[in-house]
Design a protein around this motif. Structure first.
Motif, mmCIF file in Angstrom:
data_model
loop_
_atom_site.group_PDB
_atom_site.id
_atom_site.type_symbol
_atom_site.label_atom_id
_atom_site.label_comp_id
_atom_site.label_asym_id
_atom_site.label_seq_id
_atom_site.Cartn_x
_atom_site.Cartn_y
_atom_site.Cartn_z
ATOM 1 N N ASP A 1 0.848 -1.194 0.000
ATOM 2 C CA ASP A 1 0.000 0.000 0.000
ATOM 3 C C ASP A 1 0.889 1.252 0.000
ATOM 4 O OD1 ASP A 1 -2.016 -1.849 0.261
ATOM 5 O OD2 ASP A 1 -2.345 -1.464 2.397
ATOM 6 N N TYR A 2 0.376 2.338 -0.574
ATOM 7 C CA TYR A 2 1.131 3.593 -0.556
ATOM 8 C C TYR A 2 0.161 4.768 -0.500
ATOM 9 C CZ TYR A 2 0.319 4.351 -5.635
ATOM 10 O OH TYR A 2 -0.228 4.568 -6.871
ATOM 11 N N SER A 3 0.711 5.962 -0.273
ATOM 12 C CA SER A 3 -0.143 7.149 -0.138
ATOM 13 C C SER A 3 0.580 8.379 -0.679
ATOM 14 C CB SER A 3 -0.521 7.379 1.323
ATOM 15 O OG SER A 3 0.630 7.690 2.091
ATOM 16 N N TYR B 1 -4.592 10.730 -0.624
ATOM 17 C CA TYR B 1 -4.886 9.585 -1.487
ATOM 18 C C TYR B 1 -4.208 8.353 -0.906
ATOM 19 C CZ TYR B 1 -6.366 13.066 -4.939
ATOM 20 O OH TYR B 1 -7.004 14.095 -5.582
ATOM 21 N N MET B 2 -4.983 7.314 -0.680
ATOM 22 C CA MET B 2 -4.454 6.057 -0.157
ATOM 23 C C MET B 2 -4.733 4.961 -1.184
ATOM 24 S SD MET B 2 -5.706 6.496 3.809
ATOM 25 C CE MET B 2 -7.176 7.430 3.356
ATOM 26 N N VAL B 3 -3.692 4.229 -1.542
ATOM 27 C CA VAL B 3 -3.793 3.220 -2.601
ATOM 28 C C VAL B 3 -3.526 1.852 -1.986
ATOM 29 C CG1 VAL B 3 -2.988 2.520 -4.874
ATOM 30 C CG2 VAL B 3 -2.967 4.946 -4.239
ATOM 31 N N LEU B 4 -4.497 0.962 -2.117
ATOM 32 C CA LEU B 4 -4.410 -0.355 -1.485
ATOM 33 C C LEU B 4 -4.169 -1.441 -2.519
ATOM 34 C CD1 LEU B 4 -7.543 -0.199 0.876
ATOM 35 C CD2 LEU B 4 -5.252 0.751 1.261
ATOM 36 N N ASN B 5 -3.363 -2.417 -2.136
ATOM 37 C CA ASN B 5 -3.237 -3.639 -2.930
ATOM 38 C C ASN B 5 -4.298 -4.596 -2.420
ATOM 39 O OD1 ASN B 5 -2.614 -6.039 -4.150
ATOM 40 N ND2 ASN B 5 -0.422 -5.965 -3.696
ATOM 41 N N SER B 6 -5.474 -4.544 -3.040
ATOM 42 C CA SER B 6 -6.598 -5.328 -2.520
ATOM 43 C C SER B 6 -6.480 -6.804 -2.859
ATOM 44 C CB SER B 6 -7.922 -4.769 -3.052
ATOM 45 O OG SER B 6 -7.938 -4.732 -4.461
ATOM 46 N N ASN B 7 -5.401 -7.201 -3.538
ATOM 47 C CA ASN B 7 -5.149 -8.633 -3.687
ATOM 48 C C ASN B 7 -4.820 -9.255 -2.340
ATOM 49 O OD1 ASN B 7 -5.140 -8.948 -6.755
ATOM 50 N ND2 ASN B 7 -3.725 -7.232 -6.436
ATOM 51 N N SER B 8 -4.336 -8.438 -1.420
ATOM 52 C CA SER B 8 -4.081 -8.901 -0.069
ATOM 53 C C SER B 8 -5.365 -8.805 0.737
ATOM 54 C CB SER B 8 -2.995 -8.049 0.601
ATOM 55 O OG SER B 8 -2.938 -8.314 1.983
ATOM 56 N N SER B 9 -5.721 -9.885 1.392
ATOM 57 C CA SER B 9 -6.924 -9.894 2.225
ATOM 58 C C SER B 9 -6.597 -9.637 3.685
ATOM 59 C CB SER B 9 -7.659 -11.239 2.083
ATOM 60 O OG SER B 9 -6.805 -12.299 2.487
ATOM 61 N N SER B 10 -5.414 -9.075 3.934
ATOM 62 C CA SER B 10 -5.024 -8.794 5.309
ATOM 63 C C SER B 10 -5.731 -7.538 5.805
ATOM 64 C CB SER B 10 -3.510 -8.605 5.426
ATOM 65 O OG SER B 10 -3.170 -8.185 6.734
ATOM 66 N N THR B 11 -6.826 -7.726 6.515
ATOM 67 C CA THR B 11 -7.548 -6.589 7.077
ATOM 68 C C THR B 11 -6.636 -5.771 7.967
ATOM 69 O OG1 THR B 11 -9.565 -7.915 7.088
ATOM 70 C CG2 THR B 11 -9.560 -5.923 8.433
ATOM 71 N N ALA B 12 -5.852 -6.446 8.771
ATOM 72 C CA ALA B 12 -4.976 -5.752 9.714
ATOM 73 C C ALA B 12 -3.997 -4.857 8.984
ATOM 74 C CB ALA B 12 -4.239 -6.763 10.585
ATOM 75 N N ASP B 13 -3.385 -5.367 7.896
ATOM 76 C CA ASP B 13 -2.415 -4.562 7.144
ATOM 77 C C ASP B 13 -3.057 -3.292 6.592
ATOM 78 O OD1 ASP B 13 -0.328 -6.225 7.584
ATOM 79 O OD2 ASP B 13 0.083 -6.662 5.474
ATOM 80 N N HIS B 14 -4.169 -3.457 5.906
ATOM 81 C CA HIS B 14 -4.817 -2.291 5.293
ATOM 82 C C HIS B 14 -5.296 -1.306 6.360
ATOM 83 C CE1 HIS B 14 -4.427 -4.095 1.419
ATOM 84 N NE2 HIS B 14 -5.300 -5.066 1.648
ATOM 85 N N ALA B 15 -5.806 -1.828 7.460
ATOM 86 C CA ALA B 15 -6.285 -0.943 8.526
ATOM 87 C C ALA B 15 -5.133 -0.157 9.135
ATOM 88 C CB ALA B 15 -7.009 -1.755 9.600
ATOM 89 N N VAL B 16 -4.021 -0.846 9.407
ATOM 90 C CA VAL B 16 -2.853 -0.150 9.973
ATOM 91 C C VAL B 16 -2.362 0.920 9.007
ATOM 92 C CG1 VAL B 16 -0.426 -0.440 10.601
ATOM 93 C CG2 VAL B 16 -2.133 -2.037 11.468
ATOM 94 N N PHE B 17 -2.288 0.570 7.726
ATOM 95 C CA PHE B 17 -1.804 1.530 6.722
ATOM 96 C C PHE B 17 -2.701 2.761 6.658
ATOM 97 C CE2 PHE B 17 -2.673 3.048 2.398
ATOM 98 C CZ PHE B 17 -1.477 3.715 2.160
ATOM 99 N N MET B 18 -4.002 2.554 6.540
ATOM 100 C CA MET B 18 -4.910 3.699 6.384
ATOM 101 C C MET B 18 -4.953 4.553 7.648
ATOM 102 S SD MET B 18 -8.130 2.502 4.006
ATOM 103 C CE MET B 18 -8.567 0.999 4.856
#
Length: 782
Positions: free
Chosen positions: A265-267, A275-292
């Motif tokens: 993920d990057y921003s 702007y927050m850009v997610l790699n939604s191929n990853s289903s790691s809720t924790a990763d995306h939540a921490v990033f955002m």
């Protein structure tokens, strides 16, 4: 190009001698993008050439930065970008002297066979400025041709949103590349002010195909416009990270390649937007939540928050919207709601869709302006892009989704333009017709600005200040602070103008300051100004009446389903108030019981206390007009009779002006009110009077002040002599009454039997004695 003046040690390969810095791939010439390659069979000494291709521009961390990535021949000496203001170019084309050039050095690392991936970040760029750039290894003669780049205006800019170019998806990569090139050409031709491109992912169909990447990066427009790419499900190979130099790249949401985590993920920010850009191929809720959460924490005050991800978690396509995209909705939607994301951009389903604003997956009712645009939406809108190259389309799901406001599939290439200003977001989607014309198929606009707030005083209520807001869509929480001069004014009360069952806390711990926090049970919706809070003030104890100001110093409002308060735009922050000593008023009778034969009139007195030069009175009271008649009220202690009154069926309004202003701490009689019975009964008659409202005004202030009513009602019992002396209550006056009074002779109100005997106290002096017996006997005889 060949480097100049470079000497490297020769290395023997078999019987042939070649330069050790020969940086030419053994791939076919067509893959290199140049005219050919030097083969191992060459029997001559060749000086090594620096080659480059596959340039991509990406947004930097903010608008003062620009990221570069390109492929070069292997092991370049460095990765270097030079930039200069276009105005400083020599003859309009050549780079200027060194003091006018900005030089940036980055990193270079091995990429696919035969290439290095070079990445450089340019910093310190000025907004809204035209630059020229070139890239290479820093060696004269190895620079690329110069290209132009214009930095955006961070306050107002336009970007292009595309979905799934997916070069190669049709089975013919060349055709797909041509479609993608046509889209970019027409977009830039019709919208020359596009500042960057946002891609929803799947840039290519085969993530390891460098030929597809070449076609994707081929449009000339991409030399001048950065692209914020997203990892699609077809982009998950390491090649993606070789090609793009995205800002603030994290390992969160990434994939493991060897020992490395890539494509995370990057921003970035553009002006007042995150702007927050997610790699939604990853289903790691924790990763995306921490990033955002971290991205929002790093930029807590940005007005707009956007998320881009590939999978269309609220799409309308039949292929994915109810399968893998639905799965991702379950874990991404709660975090999106938590962080108050305004808009989410997606792709994947190769069909166009736009949701209503959603919160907790429910459609939110929006407040709209006269043109139908959403004002300060209380949820998140989700956009799904159709194909930007025409390589592949999917049909819409047969049943329309409850959340879809727009869903379109015409099997035409499309793209969107998005314009962001400090107060608006405008999203327009266009289809490309066969004649290269554009047809707008959908439009959505959001007006997002702080609610306007003001304080003001009403002409008819000068001792109060009103706090009002407008442009409010479902305002639920208030945090408002007012300041005033505590030597001139005393805070008395605060109230919601519209009663509400929510919480309401008033904090006056700081002298001269009132803070009010409220959580409303019924959120406030209003375009025009609406009163929300009423603050009432009075003069401090012992102080004269005065005119002063109340200042609105804070107005933070939170709308329904949002977690972050917005600071209001305060249109009027001062309101004049007139504070006065608020007099106390009461009505009373000096005699609670009178005897009708001696005096047929019931006399009441209206008295004021805590007065400060009171010189006018407005009183409304009531009495029983079926039993009594009101005589003309009388002013007490006034030489001039300045008064008027109106009596309507026992409701009386009495106005008076005092030629001698009244100033007193204790109660002072001001008006005498006299009620005369219409008939005298054998039994007692009750005279009652009740104050409904009393207001006064004071000399020099001339402002109506509502008085504190301490005793609102008074009563007088009018009795006949016959009723008075009938102490044994047998309806006649005779010796039985003498007997009753004699029985309790000398009894006082302090004695235990007083309750049953007090009827014999006909003179009402709290003792039964000769005076009572004499009055009873005289009445019997007479």
């Amino acid at each position: 190009m060949f480097s100049k003046g470079k000497k490297k040690q020769f290395t023997k390969i078999g019987s042939l001698i070649l330069s050790s810095v020969l940086a030419v791939s053994i791939l076919p010439a067509s893959a290199l993008g140049d005219g050919g390659a030097v083969g191992e069979e060459a029997a001559v000494e060749v000086q090594a050439a620096y080659t480059s291709k596959a340039l991509s521009l990406s947004p930097g961390s903010d608008v003062s930065q620009l990221n570069f990535a390109w492929y070069s021949s292997v092991d370049p000496g460095a990765a270097v970008v030079q930039m200069a203001k276009t105005a400083d170019l020599v003859n309009g084309t050549d780079f200027p002297a060194a003091d006018k050039i900005m030089t940036f050095t980055g990193t270079t690392s091995a990429a696919v066979t035969g290439y290095n991936s070079n990445k450089v970040t340019a910093t310190g760029l000025e907004p809204n400025t035209q630059y020229a750039y070139r890239f290479g290894d820093g060696t004269d003669g190895n620079w690329s041709a110069a290209s132009n780049y214009k930095t955006p205006n961070p306050d107002s800019y336009t970007f292009m949103y595309v979905g799934d170019p997916q070069i190669g998806a049709s089975g013919n990569a060349t055709t797909d590349g041509a479609g993608w090139k046509r889209t970019m050409q027409l977009a830039k031709q019709n919208f020359p002010n596009i500042d960057f491109v946002m891609s929803g992912g799947d840039q290519v169909d085969t993530g390891t195909s460098e030929a597809q990447y070449d076609l994707y990066l081929a449009p000339d427009q991409l030399k001048n416009i950065p692209v914020a790419t997203t990892v699609g499900n077809h982009d998950t190979n390491i090649n993606y990270q070789y090609h793009y130099n995205v800002p603030n790249l994290t390992t969160l949401g990434g994939q493991k390649v060897g020992t490395d985590i890539v494509n995370g993920d990057y921003s970035y920010t553009y002006g007042d937007a995150l702007y927050m850009v997610l790699n939604s191929n990853s289903s790691s809720t924790a990763d995306h939540a921490v990033f955002m959460r971290q991205a929002v924490a790093d930029h807590p005050d940005t007005k707009w928050r956007f998320v881009t991800l590939h999978h269309d978690i609220y799409g309308a396509g039949s292929a994915h919207s109810q399968s893998d995209s639905l799965d991702r909705r379950l874990y991404l939607q709660p975090v999106i709601d938590e962080l108050d994301i305004d808009l989410v951009f997606t792709g994947h389903d190769h069909s166009y869709a736009r949701s209503y604003p959603l919160y907790n997956s429910n459609v939110q009712t929006q407040f709209k302006d006269g043109e139908g645009n959403d004002i300060n939406p209380t949820g998140t809108s989700y956009f799904t892009a159709n194909s930007a190259s025409g390589s592949k389309y999917y049909d819409l799901a047969p049943v329309a989704e409850y959340y879809s406001e727009a869903r379109i599939q015409h099997r035409k290439t499309s793209f969107s333009t998005v314009t962001v200003t400090p107060t608006t977001f405008t999203y327009d989607t266009y289809e490309i017709e066969t004649d290269d014309s554009l047809t707008k198929i959908d439009s959505y606009k959001v007006l997002k600005k702080p609610e306007d707030a003001k304080v003001y005083a009403k002409a008819e209520d000068k001792s109060s200040t009103y706090y009002a807001i407008k442009n409010a869509n479902a305002v639920k929480d208030l945090d408002v602070t007012f300041k005033f001069d505590s030597t001139k004014a005393k805070f008395k009360a605060a109230a919601l103008v519209t009663p509400d069952t929510g919480s309401f806390v008033v904090d006056t711990a700081t002298a001269g300051e009132v803070n009010i926090k409220a959580t409303l049970a019924t959120p406030i919706h209003t375009v025009d100004y609406a009163d929300v809070i009423k603050l009432t003030f009075e003069a401090p104890t012992g102080q004269k009446s005065a005119v002063t100001n109340v200042e609105l110093t804070r107005s933070d409002l939170t709308t329904l389903n949002k977690h972050k308060a917005k600071v209001s735009t305060i249109e009027a922050n001062n309101a004049p108030i007139t504070v006065t000593n608020q007099p106390n008023v009461k009505v009373y009778a000096k005699m609670s019981t009178i005897i009708a034969e001696l005096s047929k009139k019931a006399e009441f007195y209206l008295a004021l206390s805590n007065t400060d030069d009171v010189n006018a009175l407005d009183v409304t009271f009531k009495y029983d007009s079926t039993k009594f008649k009101l005589l003309t009220p009388e002013l007490i202690g006034q030489d001039d009779n300045i008064q008027a009154f109106e009596d309507k069926d026992g409701t009386v309004r009495f106005l008076a002006g005092f030629t001698k202003p009244i100033t007193a701490e204790g109660y002072t009689d001001v008006v005498k009110l006299t009620l005369e019975p219409k008939n005298i009964f054998n039994r007692f008659l009750q005279a009652d009077i009740e104050l409904e409202k009393v207001t006064t005004a004071s000399k020099g202030i001339n402002t109506e002040v509502l008085n504190n009513t301490e005793e609102k009602a008074a009563s007088i019992l009018i009795r006949t002599f016959k009723d008075v002396v009938d102490v044994n209550e047998d309806t006649k006056a005779d010796v039985g009454d003498i007997s009753f009074a004699t029985q309790f002779y000398r009894l006082t109100s302090a004695d235990s039997g007083w309750a049953g005997a007090k009827r014999a106290d006909v003179v009402e002096d709290n003792v039964i004695d000769t005076a009572d017996l004499t009055l009873i006997m005289n009445h019997i005889i007479n």
